[in-house]
Each structure stands twice: as structure tokens, then as C-alpha cells.
Design a protein around this motif. Structure first.
Motif, PDB file in Angstrom:
ATOM      1  N   LEU A 328      42.853  28.499  29.839  1.00  0.00           N
ATOM      2  CA  LEU A 328      43.753  29.625  30.073  1.00  0.00           C
ATOM      3  C   LEU A 328      43.442  30.320  31.401  1.00  0.00           C
ATOM      4  O   LEU A 328      44.347  30.660  32.172  1.00  0.00           O
ATOM      5  CB  LEU A 328      43.640  30.627  28.923  1.00  0.00           C
ATOM      6  N   ALA A 329      42.160  30.530  31.673  1.00  0.00           N
ATOM      7  CA  ALA A 329      41.758  31.207  32.908  1.00  0.00           C
ATOM      8  C   ALA A 329      42.081  30.370  34.138  1.00  0.00           C
ATOM      9  O   ALA A 329      42.469  30.906  35.190  1.00  0.00           O
ATOM     10  CB  ALA A 329      40.264  31.539  32.859  1.00  0.00           C
ATOM     11  N   LEU A 330      41.932  29.052  34.039  1.00  0.00           N
ATOM     12  CA  LEU A 330      42.238  28.171  35.167  1.00  0.00           C
ATOM     13  C   LEU A 330      43.731  28.201  35.485  1.00  0.00           C
ATOM     14  O   LEU A 330      44.128  28.298  36.659  1.00  0.00           O
ATOM     15  CB  LEU A 330      41.804  26.742  34.839  1.00  0.00           C
ATOM     16  N   GLY A 331      44.564  28.147  34.457  1.00  0.00           N
ATOM     17  CA  GLY A 331      46.006  28.237  34.682  1.00  0.00           C
ATOM     18  C   GLY A 331      46.393  29.544  35.344  1.00  0.00           C
ATOM     19  O   GLY A 331      47.230  29.574  36.266  1.00  0.00           O
ATOM     20  N   ASN A 332      45.763  30.632  34.906  1.00  0.00           N
ATOM     21  CA  ASN A 332      46.024  31.937  35.508  1.00  0.00           C
ATOM     22  C   ASN A 332      45.647  31.946  36.991  1.00  0.00           C
ATOM     23  O   ASN A 332      46.387  32.470  37.830  1.00  0.00           O
ATOM     24  CB  ASN A 332      45.231  33.009  34.773  1.00  0.00           C
ATOM     25  N   ALA A 333      44.499  31.349  37.329  1.00  0.00           N
ATOM     26  CA  ALA A 333      44.033  31.345  38.727  1.00  0.00           C
ATOM     27  C   ALA A 333      45.002  30.597  39.632  1.00  0.00           C
ATOM     28  O   ALA A 333      45.294  31.035  40.758  1.00  0.00           O
ATOM     29  CB  ALA A 333      42.645  30.721  38.807  1.00  0.00           C
ATOM     30  N   LEU A 334      45.510  29.481  39.176  1.00  0.00           N
ATOM     31  CA  LEU A 334      46.442  28.696  39.985  1.00  0.00           C
ATOM     32  C   LEU A 334      47.749  29.449  40.223  1.00  0.00           C
ATOM     33  O   LEU A 334      48.281  29.475  41.342  1.00  0.00           O
ATOM     34  CB  LEU A 334      46.714  27.359  39.300  1.00  0.00           C
ATOM     35  N   VAL A 335      48.257  30.096  39.172  1.00  0.00           N
ATOM     36  CA  VAL A 335      49.495  30.868  39.311  1.00  0.00           C
ATOM     37  C   VAL A 335      49.287  32.066  40.237  1.00  0.00           C
ATOM     38  O   VAL A 335      50.117  32.359  41.103  1.00  0.00           O
ATOM     39  CB  VAL A 335      49.999  31.337  37.927  1.00  0.00           C
ATOM     40  N   MET A 336      48.147  32.758  40.076  1.00  0.00           N
ATOM     41  CA  MET A 336      47.864  33.938  40.885  1.00  0.00           C
ATOM     42  C   MET A 336      47.700  33.579  42.360  1.00  0.00           C
ATOM     43  O   MET A 336      48.167  34.307  43.246  1.00  0.00           O
ATOM     44  CB  MET A 336      46.613  34.639  40.375  1.00  0.00           C
ATOM     45  N   SER A 337      47.043  32.468  42.649  1.00  0.00           N
ATOM     46  CA  SER A 337      46.865  32.047  44.034  1.00  0.00           C
ATOM     47  C   SER A 337      48.214  31.845  44.714  1.00  0.00           C
ATOM     48  O   SER A 337      48.457  32.342  45.823  1.00  0.00           O
ATOM     49  CB  SER A 337      46.059  30.743  44.099  1.00  0.00           C
ATOM     50  N   ALA A 338      49.109  31.127  44.024  1.00  0.00           N
ATOM     51  CA  ALA A 338      50.428  30.870  44.590  1.00  0.00           C
ATOM     52  C   ALA A 338      51.230  32.155  44.756  1.00  0.00           C
ATOM     53  O   ALA A 338      51.877  32.380  45.785  1.00  0.00           O
ATOM     54  CB  ALA A 338      51.188  29.881  43.702  1.00  0.00           C
ATOM     55  N   GLY A 339      51.170  33.025  43.755  1.00  0.00           N
ATOM     56  CA  GLY A 339      51.946  34.264  43.803  1.00  0.00           C
ATOM     57  C   GLY A 339      51.485  35.228  44.876  1.00  0.00           C
ATOM     58  O   GLY A 339      52.308  35.811  45.594  1.00  0.00           O
ATOM     59  N   LEU A 340      50.177  35.407  45.027  1.00  0.00           N
ATOM     60  CA  LEU A 340      49.663  36.365  46.010  1.00  0.00           C
ATOM     61  C   LEU A 340      49.879  35.891  47.440  1.00  0.00           C
ATOM     62  O   LEU A 340      50.120  36.704  48.340  1.00  0.00           O
ATOM     63  CB  LEU A 340      48.179  36.632  45.766  1.00  0.00           C
ATOM     64  N   ILE A 341      49.793  34.584  47.656  1.00  0.00           N
ATOM     65  CA  ILE A 341      50.075  34.061  48.991  1.00  0.00           C
ATOM     66  C   ILE A 341      51.568  34.169  49.297  1.00  0.00           C
ATOM     67  O   ILE A 341      51.982  34.568  50.387  1.00  0.00           O
ATOM     68  CB  ILE A 341      49.615  32.594  49.121  1.00  0.00           C
ATOM     69  N   GLY A 342      52.392  33.838  48.319  1.00  0.00           N
ATOM     70  CA  GLY A 342      53.833  33.846  48.533  1.00  0.00           C
ATOM     71  C   GLY A 342      54.434  35.225  48.719  1.00  0.00           C
ATOM     72  O   GLY A 342      55.408  35.393  49.460  1.00  0.00           O
ATOM     73  N   PHE A 343      53.846  36.230  48.065  1.00  0.00           N
ATOM     74  CA  PHE A 343      54.413  37.586  48.121  1.00  0.00           C
ATOM     75  C   PHE A 343      53.439  38.582  48.760  1.00  0.00           C
ATOM     76  O   PHE A 343      53.458  39.773  48.432  1.00  0.00           O
ATOM     77  CB  PHE A 343      54.786  38.058  46.713  1.00  0.00           C
ATOM     78  N   ALA A 344      52.600  38.103  49.651  1.00  0.00           N
ATOM     79  CA  ALA A 344      51.561  38.944  50.252  1.00  0.00           C
ATOM     80  C   ALA A 344      52.134  40.174  50.956  1.00  0.00           C
ATOM     81  O   ALA A 344      51.710  41.307  50.685  1.00  0.00           O
ATOM     82  CB  ALA A 344      50.710  38.125  51.216  1.00  0.00           C
TER      83      ALA A 344
END
Length: 458
Positions: A328-344
């Protein structure tokens, strides 16, 4: 002990479908920590928008690092009680649970008073030590001195929330945080914008909100059924309970302090690059904090889950819960990485209107945000080991791998490439080395058998 009567929101994590129990416990913690992040970020947002870039750097730069160092160390100390209480709850050891609770609350009262007194006099010296920019020094001193006047309620709220979570209650801390977050925002607007108190107004808003949060959580413990009920007349230091608590808590405190020390050294290196870079680094940390909130929530979840299962002797459930939580934590990290870079950039505009600062901060985020998944290994394994009481060896691995390596990086690598990119890379490099060492320890050593034998000996 009848667990259903221990506290209104208490939950037995040793029974039921693992992923449902994990998420049911995790989400209140996550929402609570998001409000905690908003609570902590409100000062920066209001100050950055209505006072200016220098005030933002004063609130979120070196002052923030010093706060994290001191509060993190003592919160780490008290986290030992959370582990002990979760194990006692799983093992139905009422008497030890009560002794541990009253001892750690007393400890927080004493240490909070010491922090407030020392911080008042040592704030200017500490800021000079980390080379705080001269143009933000006066505001930084004011913010630190006022902030630490609220050290006692801050520690009491943290340990009170930890006690509730240890018995499976993650919902009441969430409700209290929501109330206090809204109060803090309202006071920020009133004192900073309405009354023009600047940095001092932001600090007073935080102190008052911390006081309310402490009253709420301590009040809930004083009304709880036995053995969780907190009784003022029973406060005091039990030496055996304090030794057990500090046996785990000192390691957590040292680890937290070393994180902060390494971050302070990094902050000092950032300070040498000028006020705009400091403001960009501050803005980055506020947005980057969204990931750390979710990551920490997973860490708290697995620590409580493992603590109860270990206390109840359910080893197979313990191991399965670790695997589920990691996924669960790994899936969250991957989604968060993409989201924070995309909407920085849109996110950074919430913190500051300075275009230069926004551009710099967005660049900084690209240097370490893509590597969040590596941190998940450290978060889950270290909290799993802490949950069973194996604290010293993991602390040494993390301290050497994450903290000391960053210090070496700043001392020997950054002087050759003195720029924000090189400074930022100290994070993913240290994460990768530490994750590998910690995973090797988890897979190769008999940590579970050793801690089980130690528990039986007690």
C-alpha cells in the motif's frame, strides 16, 4: 482486559481482515496528519502571502529546522511509550499500561518546561550556529521564542495522540486536529492579517492552537475507562516504566534528532545560496510535506499493528500485515511522485506569489521527488522493528546511512559543486544506501526471535 471497554474508539488490530484493518486505522491518521501539515503550513502560507519573502524564510528556514530537531527528539523519546502501550494492549497487561501512560505524561510535562526555558535564551545562538541569513535573524528569533512557549502542550498532544493510536483509536486524534487546524488558520488571519502582528502573530496562533489540542486529548484520556484513564493524582515517574520507555524511545529520539541535525547542516548550506533559494527551499518543504504526511501515516499504522500482534503472540499475522502495508505504501509513493512533479507550480502558488521562488522550487522538487519509493523501504521496516521493540540496531543503520552520509555529502561533495542540485541529491543517495542496508538486516537477522525471547524474559 476487555478491549472494547478500554476506550470508546479502541480497536483490536489482532483480529479481522488485514487490509481492511490497516486502511481503517490508516485513513484517520492520514487525514489527521494532513490537517497537521496544514496546521504547520498555515503560518508559512499566511506569512508568505501577506508579509513577504523574508518573513517566509524566517518562519520556514532555519527556525523550522531547529523546531524539528528539538521537538522531534522529545517526541521520539515519548514514542517508546506508544510501543509499550500497544504491546500491553495486545497482551492485556492493564497494570503496566497504566504505569507507562502516567510516567510518560509526567515526563512530557517536565521536559516541555525545560525546552521552553532553554529555547528562550538559546534561540539567537542556535540561529547563528546554522548561519541563518542576517536579514531574517530578528524575525526568526521572535518566532522561535514564542513557538517554544507552547512546548508543553505540543508534547502532551503528541503523546496523548500516540496513546490513543496504540490502542487502535485513530479517529479522536483526527477530530482534535481538525478543530485545532481551523483555530490556527483563523488566528493566523486575525493576528497576522487583521492585527498586523507579522511573524509574532503566526507564532502566537500556533501556540494557542497547540494549547487547545492538548486540552482536548488530555481531557479524553481523563474521561476514558480504566486502565487507559489518566488520573492527575497518579502522575509521577515510575522508574521501571521509564526505563522500558526510554529503551525504545531514546533510539527513536536520537534517530529523529540526527535527521534534524543533518537537515540543519543542509539548511546551512542552502542559506549560503541567498534568500531566494532559502525561500524556494522552504516552499518546497511545505509541498513535499504532503508525501511525508502519508508516509508517516503508514509508519504509525504498521508500528501500532505490529505492536499489538507482537503482544498477542500472533507472528504470522504480524508478517502478513507488513507485506500488505508495504504494498500500500509503495503504491502511494509512486502516485505521489507523479502528482507532485506534474502539479508542482500550481501547488507552490499556494505558498508564495513570487515567480522566481516558484520556478526555483519546482526545479528543486525534480531532484528528489521521483525517488520517494525508495524511502518506503526505510519507513515500513524501521517502524516494524520499532513495533516489536527492536530499536537500537535499526537506529544505527538509519543514523549512519541517512544522517551521517548526508553530513559527509555536504562536507566533501557540495564544496566541489556548490549548487542546489548537488545539495538536493544528498537525499536520494542516502535513501538508497540506507534502504539496502535495512532490508538486508530485516531479511537476514533473527530480529523477531530475539525480541520474542526478550519479551518472555520480562
Amino acid at each position: 482486559m476487555d478491549k472494547e471497554k478500554t476506550a470508546p474508539g479502541a480497536s483490536d488490530l489482532t483480529e479481522g481482515v488485514i487490509w481492511k484493518k490497516l486502511l481503517g486505522f490508516f485513513f484517520p491518521i492520514l487525514f489527521g496528519m494532513l490537517f497537521q501539515q496544514l496546521y504547520n503550513t498555515a503560518d508559512a502560507i499566511v506569512v508568505g502571502q501577506f508579509v513577504g519573502t523574508r518573513a517566509l524564510a524566517a518562519v520556514g528556514g532555519s527556525a523550522s529546522m531547529i523546531i524539528n530537531l528539538i521537538i522531534g527528539f522529545f517526541t521520539g523519546l515519548s514514542s517508546g511509550a506508544t510501543v509499550i502501550i500497544s504491546q500491553c494492549f495486545g497482551a492485556r497487561d492493564d497494570e503496566r499500561l497504566s504505569r507507562t501512560e502516567h510516567t510518560i505524561v509526567s515526563f512530557c510535562l517536565l521536559t516541555g518546561a525545560v525546552i521552553s526555558a532553554v529555547a528562550w535564551f538559546a534561540a539567537p545562538w542556535a540561529l547563528r550556529l546554522v548561519r541563518n541569513p542576517a536579514d531574517t535573524m530578528a524575525d526568526s528569533v521572535v518566532y522561535l521564542r514564542i513557538y517554544f512557549l507552547g512546548a508543553i502542550p505540543l508534547l502532551l498532544f503528541n503523546i496523548g495522540s500516540g496513546i490513543l493510536r496504540a490502542v487502535g483509536d485513530s479517529r479522536r486524534p483526527l477530530r482534535y486536529l481538525i478543530v485545532c487546524c481551523l483555530v490556527n488558520i483563523a488566528l493566523d488571519v486575525l493576528l497576522v492579517v487583521g492585527l498586523g502582528m507579522g511573524v509574532a502573530g503566526a507564532a502566537w496562533a500556533t501556540v494557542l492552537a497547540q494549547l487547545i489540542s492538548a486540552l482536548l486529548v488530555m481531557g479524553s484520556l481523563m474521561r476514558a475507562p480504566k486502565p487507559l484513564r489518566l488520573r492527575p493524582d497518579a502522575l509521577g515517574i515510575d522508574r521501571a516504566a521509564l526505563r522500558s520507555t526510554l529503551g525504545i524511545g531514546v533510539s527513536a529520539g536520537v534517530q529523529s534528532a540526527m535527521y534534524s541535525v543533518s537537515n540543519i547542516i543542509i539548511q546551512a548550506a542552502v542559506n549560503d545560496l541567498g534568500t531566494s533559494i532559502v525561500a524556494a527551499w522552504t516552499a518546497t518543504s511545505k509541498i513535499d510535506g504532503i508525501f511525508w504526511v502519508t508516509s508517516n501515516a503508514f509508519g504509525i499504522t504498521i508500528c501500532a499493528f505490529v505492536g499489538q500482534c507482537f503482544g498477542a503472540g500472533k507472528v504470522d499475522r504480524l508478517r502478513r500485515s507488513v507485506r500488505v502495508c508495504f504494498a500500500l505504501a509503495l503504491g502511494n509513493a509512486l502516485v505521489m511522485s507523479a502528482g507532485l512533479i506534474g502539479f508542482a507550480q500550481p501547488l507552490l502558488r499556494l505558498v508564495t506569489a513570487d515567480r522566481t521562488v516558484i520556478t526555483l522550487a519546482a526545479q528543486i522538487m525534480r531532484y528528489f521527488v521521483p525517488y520517494y519509493a525508495v524511502w518506503v523501504v526505510i519507513e515500513i521496516i524501521s517502524n516494524t522493528l520499532r513495533g516489536v521493540g527492536d530499536a537500537v540496531r535499526p537506529m544505527l543503520i538509519v543514523t549512519i546511512g541517512v544522517c551521517l552520509l548526508r553530513i559527509v555529502w555536504i562536507a566533501f561533495v557540495v564544496p566541489h559543486w556548490p549548487n542546489i542540485r548537488c545539495i538536493s541529491y544528498s537525499y536520494p543517495v542516502s535513501w538508497g544506501i540506507t534502504a539496502g542496508a535495512l532490508a538486508l538486516y530485516y531479511l537476514r537477522s533473527d530480529w523477531l526471535g530475539r525480541m520474542g525471547s526478550a519479551a518472555q524474559a520480562k
